[in-house]
Design a protein around this motif. Structure first.
Motif, mmCIF file in Angstrom:
data_model
loop_
_atom_site.group_PDB
_atom_site.id
_atom_site.type_symbol
_atom_site.label_atom_id
_atom_site.label_comp_id
_atom_site.label_asym_id
_atom_site.label_seq_id
_atom_site.Cartn_x
_atom_site.Cartn_y
_atom_site.Cartn_z
ATOM 1 N N ARG A 38 64.415 94.810 42.681
ATOM 2 C CA ARG A 38 64.399 93.473 43.249
ATOM 3 C C ARG A 38 63.035 92.841 43.024
ATOM 4 O O ARG A 38 62.018 93.536 42.894
ATOM 5 N N GLN A 39 63.055 91.526 42.966
ATOM 6 C CA GLN A 39 61.814 90.787 42.769
ATOM 7 C C GLN A 39 61.847 89.521 43.593
ATOM 8 O O GLN A 39 62.743 88.672 43.434
ATOM 9 N N ALA A 40 60.876 89.412 44.490
ATOM 10 C CA ALA A 40 60.712 88.205 45.306
ATOM 11 C C ALA A 40 59.637 87.345 44.671
ATOM 12 O O ALA A 40 58.755 87.843 43.966
ATOM 13 N N PRO A 41 59.680 86.029 44.916
ATOM 14 C CA PRO A 41 58.674 85.126 44.334
ATOM 15 C C PRO A 41 57.257 85.570 44.689
ATOM 16 O O PRO A 41 56.957 85.857 45.858
ATOM 17 N N GLY A 42 56.400 85.658 43.685
ATOM 18 C CA GLY A 42 55.012 86.018 43.918
ATOM 19 C C GLY A 42 54.764 87.487 44.148
ATOM 20 O O GLY A 42 53.627 87.886 44.427
ATOM 21 N N LYS A 43 55.810 88.312 44.043
ATOM 22 C CA LYS A 43 55.657 89.753 44.273
ATOM 23 C C LYS A 43 56.053 90.532 43.025
ATOM 24 O O LYS A 43 56.775 90.034 42.163
ATOM 25 N N GLN A 44 55.563 91.765 42.961
ATOM 26 C CA GLN A 44 55.919 92.626 41.835
ATOM 27 C C GLN A 44 57.353 93.121 41.966
ATOM 28 O O GLN A 44 57.904 93.216 43.076
ATOM 29 N N ARG A 45 57.937 93.432 40.820
ATOM 30 C CA ARG A 45 59.277 93.989 40.822
ATOM 31 C C ARG A 45 59.242 95.352 41.524
ATOM 32 O O ARG A 45 58.359 96.163 41.287
ATOM 33 N N GLU A 46 60.217 95.584 42.391
ATOM 34 C CA GLU A 46 60.252 96.778 43.237
ATOM 35 C C GLU A 46 61.520 97.576 42.958
ATOM 36 O O GLU A 46 62.618 97.008 42.909
ATOM 37 N N LEU A 47 61.372 98.877 42.815
ATOM 38 C CA LEU A 47 62.528 99.735 42.648
ATOM 39 C C LEU A 47 63.238 99.891 43.989
ATOM 40 O O LEU A 47 62.623 100.302 44.978
ATOM 41 N N VAL A 48 64.530 99.593 44.019
ATOM 42 C CA VAL A 48 65.319 99.695 45.242
ATOM 43 C C VAL A 48 66.021 101.051 45.317
ATOM 44 O O VAL A 48 65.912 101.770 46.309
ATOM 45 N N ALA A 49 66.742 101.385 44.262
ATOM 46 C CA ALA A 49 67.503 102.636 44.258
ATOM 47 C C ALA A 49 67.888 103.004 42.836
ATOM 48 O O ALA A 49 68.043 102.124 41.984
ATOM 49 N N THR A 50 68.037 104.291 42.609
ATOM 50 C CA THR A 50 68.524 104.782 41.322
ATOM 51 C C THR A 50 69.673 105.751 41.562
ATOM 52 O O THR A 50 69.803 106.332 42.652
ATOM 53 N N ILE A 51 70.497 105.913 40.530
ATOM 54 C CA ILE A 51 71.576 106.897 40.611
ATOM 55 C C ILE A 51 71.777 107.499 39.232
ATOM 56 O O ILE A 51 71.858 106.782 38.236
ATOM 57 N N SER A 52 71.816 108.818 39.189
ATOM 58 C CA SER A 52 72.019 109.503 37.918
ATOM 59 C C SER A 52 73.485 109.432 37.498
ATOM 60 O O SER A 52 74.359 109.050 38.289
ATOM 61 N N LYS A 53 73.750 109.824 36.273
ATOM 62 C CA LYS A 53 75.140 109.826 35.794
ATOM 63 C C LYS A 53 76.007 110.749 36.660
ATOM 64 O O LYS A 53 77.175 110.478 36.889
ATOM 65 N N GLY A 54 75.384 111.799 37.155
ATOM 66 C CA GLY A 54 76.109 112.738 38.007
ATOM 67 C C GLY A 54 76.244 112.294 39.445
ATOM 68 O O GLY A 54 76.903 112.969 40.246
ATOM 69 N N GLY A 55 75.594 111.170 39.791
ATOM 70 C CA GLY A 55 75.762 110.614 41.135
ATOM 71 C C GLY A 55 74.641 110.912 42.104
ATOM 72 O O GLY A 55 74.768 110.615 43.298
ATOM 73 N N THR A 56 73.537 111.468 41.651
ATOM 74 C CA THR A 56 72.413 111.750 42.550
ATOM 75 C C THR A 56 71.624 110.479 42.805
ATOM 76 O O THR A 56 71.111 109.876 41.875
ATOM 77 N N PRO A 57 71.524 110.071 44.094
ATOM 78 C CA PRO A 57 70.801 108.837 44.405
ATOM 79 C C PRO A 57 69.345 109.091 44.811
ATOM 80 O O PRO A 57 69.004 110.169 45.291
ATOM 81 N N ASN A 58 68.542 108.075 44.622
ATOM 82 C CA ASN A 58 67.185 108.046 45.159
ATOM 83 C C ASN A 58 66.898 106.633 45.620
ATOM 84 O O ASN A 58 67.397 105.670 45.024
ATOM 85 N N TYR A 59 66.106 106.512 46.690
ATOM 86 C CA TYR A 59 65.875 105.207 47.303
ATOM 87 C C TYR A 59 64.397 104.912 47.478
ATOM 88 O O TYR A 59 63.588 105.806 47.710
ATOM 89 N N GLY A 60 64.070 103.618 47.412
ATOM 90 C CA GLY A 60 62.751 103.193 47.787
ATOM 91 C C GLY A 60 62.569 103.328 49.287
ATOM 92 O O GLY A 60 63.534 103.232 50.051
ATOM 93 N N ALA A 61 61.329 103.508 49.706
ATOM 94 C CA ALA A 61 61.056 103.761 51.123
ATOM 95 C C ALA A 61 61.510 102.617 52.013
ATOM 96 O O ALA A 61 61.952 102.838 53.149
ATOM 97 N N SER A 62 61.422 101.401 51.514
ATOM 98 C CA SER A 62 61.724 100.240 52.353
ATOM 99 C C SER A 62 63.219 100.063 52.619
ATOM 100 O O SER A 62 63.593 99.309 53.523
ATOM 101 N N VAL A 63 64.072 100.735 51.870
ATOM 102 C CA VAL A 63 65.525 100.548 52.041
ATOM 103 C C VAL A 63 66.240 101.828 52.448
ATOM 104 O O VAL A 63 67.437 101.793 52.765
#
Length: 120
Positions: A38-63
């Motif tokens: 995600r990217q808000a005006p005036g802020k750096q792009r932030e990683l929210v979440a990722t998911i591998s092909k096998g379904g393993t998720p990872n999340y940013g601390a803020s979410v």
């Protein structure tokens, strides 16, 4: 031409929920890891979440604990379920994916973004 198409953004009140979708279309052999940024005006792009092909998720601390990422490999799609939305979650949400072409080479694509606005 390979594209990522996002949908599901909109205006929601604080505490509300939204579900974002991202679907890969075009000609490719396989979809690997997928992610939401995600990217808000005036802020750096932030990683929210990722998911591998096998379904393993990872999340940013803020979410973590509020958002859930999932995918449907049969549809070449990823989803982001967002609960307990806060005004600071307001941003353009972009889908990212690593894909493999028919030469078995990896390449990356970004979606065009879908706007999420959290406001009363």
């Amino acid at each position: 031409q390979v594209q990522l198409v996002e949908s599901g953004g909109g205006l929601v009140q604080p505490g509300g929920s939204l579900r974002l979708s991202c679907e890969a279309s075009g000609s490719f052999f396989s979809v690997g890891d997928m992610a939401w940024y995600r990217q808000a005006p005036g802020k750096q792009r932030e990683l929210v979440a990722t998911i591998s092909k096998g379904g393993t998720p990872n999340y940013g601390a803020s979410v973590k604990g509020r958002f859930t990422i999932s995918r449907d490999n049969a549809k070449n799609a990823a989803y982001l379920e967002m609960n307990g939305l806060r005004p600071e979650d307001t941003a353009a949400y972009l889908c990212n994916a690593r894909l493999m072409d028919y030469d078995l080479q990896w390449f990356e694509r970004w979606g065009q973004g879908t706007q999420v606005t959290v406001s009363s």
